[in-house]
Design a protein around this motif. Structure first.
Motif, PDB file in Angstrom:
ATOM      1  N   LEU A 172       6.255  37.341 -33.445  1.00  0.00           N
ATOM      2  CA  LEU A 172       5.634  36.133 -33.989  1.00  0.00           C
ATOM      3  C   LEU A 172       6.494  35.550 -35.104  1.00  0.00           C
ATOM      4  CD1 LEU A 172       3.147  34.251 -34.000  1.00  0.00           C
ATOM      5  CD2 LEU A 172       2.125  35.779 -35.716  1.00  0.00           C
ATOM      6  N   GLY A 173       7.075  36.434 -35.916  1.00  0.00           N
ATOM      7  CA  GLY A 173       7.950  35.987 -36.995  1.00  0.00           C
ATOM      8  C   GLY A 173       9.160  35.232 -36.487  1.00  0.00           C
ATOM      9  N   MET A 174       9.653  35.620 -35.318  1.00  0.00           N
ATOM     10  CA  MET A 174      10.772  34.886 -34.719  1.00  0.00           C
ATOM     11  C   MET A 174      10.293  33.648 -33.971  1.00  0.00           C
ATOM     12  SD  MET A 174      13.641  37.516 -33.222  1.00  0.00           S
ATOM     13  CE  MET A 174      14.778  36.148 -33.087  1.00  0.00           C
ATOM     14  N   ALA A 175       9.133  33.753 -33.334  1.00  0.00           N
ATOM     15  CA  ALA A 175       8.656  32.690 -32.444  1.00  0.00           C
ATOM     16  C   ALA A 175       8.285  31.411 -33.176  1.00  0.00           C
ATOM     17  CB  ALA A 175       7.449  33.201 -31.650  1.00  0.00           C
ATOM     18  N   VAL A 176       7.566  31.533 -34.291  1.00  0.00           N
ATOM     19  CA  VAL A 176       7.075  30.336 -34.985  1.00  0.00           C
ATOM     20  C   VAL A 176       8.226  29.465 -35.493  1.00  0.00           C
ATOM     21  CG1 VAL A 176       5.770  29.491 -36.972  1.00  0.00           C
ATOM     22  CG2 VAL A 176       4.852  31.353 -35.579  1.00  0.00           C
ATOM     23  N   PRO A 177       9.195  30.015 -36.254  1.00  0.00           N
ATOM     24  CA  PRO A 177      10.306  29.153 -36.681  1.00  0.00           C
ATOM     25  C   PRO A 177      11.159  28.668 -35.522  1.00  0.00           C
ATOM     26  CG  PRO A 177      10.726  31.424 -37.315  1.00  0.00           C
ATOM     27  CD  PRO A 177       9.312  31.363 -36.841  1.00  0.00           C
ATOM     28  N   PHE A 178      11.293  29.501 -34.465  1.00  0.00           N
ATOM     29  CA  PHE A 178      12.071  29.088 -33.298  1.00  0.00           C
ATOM     30  C   PHE A 178      11.483  27.818 -32.694  1.00  0.00           C
ATOM     31  CE2 PHE A 178      12.608  28.941 -28.697  1.00  0.00           C
ATOM     32  CZ  PHE A 178      13.984  29.021 -28.566  1.00  0.00           C
ATOM     33  N   PHE A 179      10.169  27.812 -32.507  1.00  0.00           N
ATOM     34  CA  PHE A 179       9.521  26.659 -31.874  1.00  0.00           C
ATOM     35  C   PHE A 179       9.585  25.430 -32.783  1.00  0.00           C
ATOM     36  CE2 PHE A 179       5.884  24.143 -30.322  1.00  0.00           C
ATOM     37  CZ  PHE A 179       6.207  24.090 -28.979  1.00  0.00           C
ATOM     38  N   ILE A 180       9.318  25.621 -34.071  1.00  0.00           N
ATOM     39  CA  ILE A 180       9.315  24.489 -35.002  1.00  0.00           C
ATOM     40  C   ILE A 180      10.709  23.889 -35.162  1.00  0.00           C
ATOM     41  CG2 ILE A 180       8.964  23.796 -37.416  1.00  0.00           C
ATOM     42  CD1 ILE A 180       6.699  25.866 -37.529  1.00  0.00           C
ATOM     43  N   ILE A 181      11.703  24.751 -35.416  1.00  0.00           N
ATOM     44  CA  ILE A 181      13.064  24.260 -35.643  1.00  0.00           C
ATOM     45  C   ILE A 181      13.649  23.671 -34.372  1.00  0.00           C
ATOM     46  CG2 ILE A 181      15.403  24.907 -36.332  1.00  0.00           C
ATOM     47  CD1 ILE A 181      13.461  24.860 -38.616  1.00  0.00           C
ATOM     48  N   THR A 182      13.286  24.238 -33.220  1.00  0.00           N
ATOM     49  CA  THR A 182      13.746  23.688 -31.940  1.00  0.00           C
ATOM     50  C   THR A 182      13.320  22.232 -31.801  1.00  0.00           C
ATOM     51  OG1 THR A 182      13.771  25.802 -30.771  1.00  0.00           O
ATOM     52  CG2 THR A 182      13.480  23.839 -29.437  1.00  0.00           C
ATOM     53  N   ILE A 183      12.066  21.947 -32.113  1.00  0.00           N
ATOM     54  CA  ILE A 183      11.556  20.579 -32.018  1.00  0.00           C
ATOM     55  C   ILE A 183      12.246  19.678 -33.048  1.00  0.00           C
ATOM     56  CG2 ILE A 183       9.524  19.117 -32.300  1.00  0.00           C
ATOM     57  CD1 ILE A 183       7.863  21.489 -31.253  1.00  0.00           C
ATOM     58  N   VAL A 184      12.399  20.185 -34.280  1.00  0.00           N
ATOM     59  CA  VAL A 184      12.992  19.380 -35.356  1.00  0.00           C
ATOM     60  C   VAL A 184      14.429  18.988 -35.029  1.00  0.00           C
ATOM     61  CG1 VAL A 184      13.783  19.428 -37.761  1.00  0.00           C
ATOM     62  CG2 VAL A 184      11.513  20.294 -37.182  1.00  0.00           C
ATOM     63  N   ILE A 185      15.249  19.953 -34.603  1.00  0.00           N
ATOM     64  CA  ILE A 185      16.661  19.631 -34.372  1.00  0.00           C
ATOM     65  C   ILE A 185      16.869  18.863 -33.073  1.00  0.00           C
ATOM     66  CG2 ILE A 185      17.406  21.640 -35.689  1.00  0.00           C
ATOM     67  CD1 ILE A 185      18.262  22.944 -33.073  1.00  0.00           C
ATOM     68  N   SER A 186      15.837  18.845 -32.198  1.00  0.00           N
ATOM     69  CA  SER A 186      15.985  18.028 -30.992  1.00  0.00           C
ATOM     70  C   SER A 186      15.990  16.540 -31.347  1.00  0.00           C
ATOM     71  CB  SER A 186      14.850  18.336 -30.002  1.00  0.00           C
ATOM     72  OG  SER A 186      13.609  17.870 -30.495  1.00  0.00           O
ATOM     73  N   TYR A 187      15.472  16.214 -32.534  1.00  0.00           N
ATOM     74  CA  TYR A 187      15.498  14.838 -33.011  1.00  0.00           C
ATOM     75  C   TYR A 187      16.730  14.583 -33.887  1.00  0.00           C
ATOM     76  CZ  TYR A 187      10.712  14.130 -31.395  1.00  0.00           C
ATOM     77  OH  TYR A 187       9.590  14.002 -30.621  1.00  0.00           O
ATOM     78  N   SER A 188      17.123  15.580 -34.646  1.00  0.00           N
ATOM     79  CA  SER A 188      18.271  15.420 -35.530  1.00  0.00           C
ATOM     80  C   SER A 188      18.864  16.786 -35.879  1.00  0.00           C
ATOM     81  CB  SER A 188      17.868  14.701 -36.815  1.00  0.00           C
ATOM     82  OG  SER A 188      18.943  14.676 -37.734  1.00  0.00           O
ATOM     83  N   LEU A 189      20.202  16.871 -35.854  1.00  0.00           N
ATOM     84  CA  LEU A 189      20.888  18.113 -36.184  1.00  0.00           C
ATOM     85  C   LEU A 189      21.149  18.247 -37.685  1.00  0.00           C
ATOM     86  CD1 LEU A 189      23.480  18.291 -33.259  1.00  0.00           C
ATOM     87  CD2 LEU A 189      21.398  19.629 -33.525  1.00  0.00           C
ATOM     88  N   LYS A 190      20.757  17.242 -38.459  1.00  0.00           N
ATOM     89  CA  LYS A 190      21.014  17.286 -39.900  1.00  0.00           C
ATOM     90  C   LYS A 190      20.293  18.459 -40.561  1.00  0.00           C
ATOM     91  CE  LYS A 190      21.809  12.304 -40.496  1.00  0.00           C
ATOM     92  NZ  LYS A 190      21.339  11.063 -41.170  1.00  0.00           N
ATOM     93  N   THR A 191      19.058  18.712 -40.120  1.00  0.00           N
ATOM     94  CA  THR A 191      18.288  19.822 -40.679  1.00  0.00           C
ATOM     95  C   THR A 191      19.001  21.136 -40.466  1.00  0.00           C
ATOM     96  OG1 THR A 191      16.216  18.643 -40.248  1.00  0.00           O
ATOM     97  CG2 THR A 191      16.077  21.022 -40.617  1.00  0.00           C
TER      98      THR A 191
END
Length: 237
Positions: A172-191
Motif C-alpha cells: 500500500l505504501g508503494m501503491a498510493v504514491p505510484f498511482f497519484i504520481i503516475t496521474i500527475v506526471i501524465s499531465y506534466s513532467l515538471k513535478t
C-alpha cells in the motif's frame, strides 16, 4: 498486529517508491503500460488505459510482495523455538541494510540488480498485472534492501496473518504514491523533475528509519513499545 510495525512497513513502501532505483524509471513504466510516448517533455497517453493498467500493475506487485510476506512468516513459524535468535539476527541484518541504504556502508554485492524486463508493452490489464509481478520479482537494489528489512520483520511476527498484513501495508505504501504520481506526471513532467532533486535525501531517510527499526527489533524494544501502545489503546477506551 501492532501499529508500529505497520507504520514501518507503510513508510518503507512509500520511501521504496521514491528510491533512486525506481522513481526515475516511472515514465518508462507508464509508457510501457499504456503504449504511450513522451513528446516535448509531455506524456502522450490514453488516460483510461493509464488508470486501469496502473491498478493492474499495483495488483501484480502487491501479489508478489504479499506472497513473500507469507513465506517469510511461514519460515518464522517453523523457527519459533529460536524466536529470540531469529529476532536478533533480523534486527542486525535490518541495521546493515539500513546503513547501506543511507550510503554509510558500501557492500557492492547488495547492489547487484536482478531486474526482469518486459520486451513489449502490456496490451490489457492482465498484461499489466504480469508486468507488476515481474517488477516485484526482479526488484532493483534499493527496493530489495527495504523490502528485505520488512520481510525480516515479517519472519519474526507471531502469526502468518501478521506477516501477510505487514507486506500488504508495504505494498500500500508503494501503491498510493505510484498511482497519484503516475496521474500527475501524465499531465506534466515538471513535478517529477522537482522530486528527483530530493531522491538522495529520501534514500538517506529511508536508511535511517530502517536502522532505527533494526535497533528496536534487535533489542526487543519493538515488542515492548507495541505492548505499551496496545495497553494505552485499551485504557483510553
Amino acid at each position: 498486529m501492532n501499529d508500529i510495525s505497520i507504520f514501518f512497513a507503510l513508510i518503507g513502501g512509500v520511501l521504496s517508491f521514491f528510491s533512486p532505483c525506481v522513481f526515475p524509471l516511472l515514465p518508462a513504466y507508464i509508457t510501457h503500460l499504456t503504449g504511450g510516448k513522451i513528446e516535448n517533455a509531455k506524456m502522450q497517453v490514453n488516460r483510461t488505459k493509464l488508470y486501469s493498467r496502473s491498478i493492474g500493475f499495483i495488483i501484480g506487485f502487491s501479489l508478489v510482495f504479499i506472497a513473500l510476506g507469507a513465506s517469510a512468516s511461514f519460515i518464522g513459524q517453523i523457527l519459533m523455538d529460536y524466536r529470540v535468535l531469529v529476532m536478533q539476527l533480523a534486527g542486525l541484518l535490518i541495521i546493515i541494510f539500513g546503513l547501506q541504504m543511507a550510503g554509510l556502508l558500501n557492500f557492492k554485492f547488495f547492489m547487484k540488480e536482478k531486474r526482469i524486463q518486459a520486451e513489449y508493452p502490456s496490451k490489457n490489464i492482465f498484461g499489466s498485472v504480469l508486468l507488476g509481478m515481474a517488477f516485484a520479482s526482479g526488484w532493483s537494489p534499493c527496493v530489495g534492501l527495504a523490502l528485505s528489512s520488512i520481510l525480516l520483520l515479517a519472519s519474526s511476527s507471531d502469526t502468518l496473518g501478521q506477516g501477510v498484513f505487514l507486506l500488504g501495508a508495504y505494498s500500500l505504501g508503494m501503491a498510493v504514491p505510484f498511482f497519484i504520481i503516475t496521474i500527475v506526471i501524465s499531465y506534466s513532467l515538471k513535478t517529477m523533475r522537482k522530486i528527483n532533486k530530493y531522491l538522495s535525501k529520501l534514500a538517506f531517510l529511508n536508511g535511517i528509519i530502517m536502522v532505527g527499526l533494526g535497533f528496536l527489533v534487535l533489542s526487543g524494544q519493538l515488542q515492548k513499545i507495541s505492548a505499551w501502545l496496545s495497553a494505552y489503546s485499551l485504557f483510553s477506551l
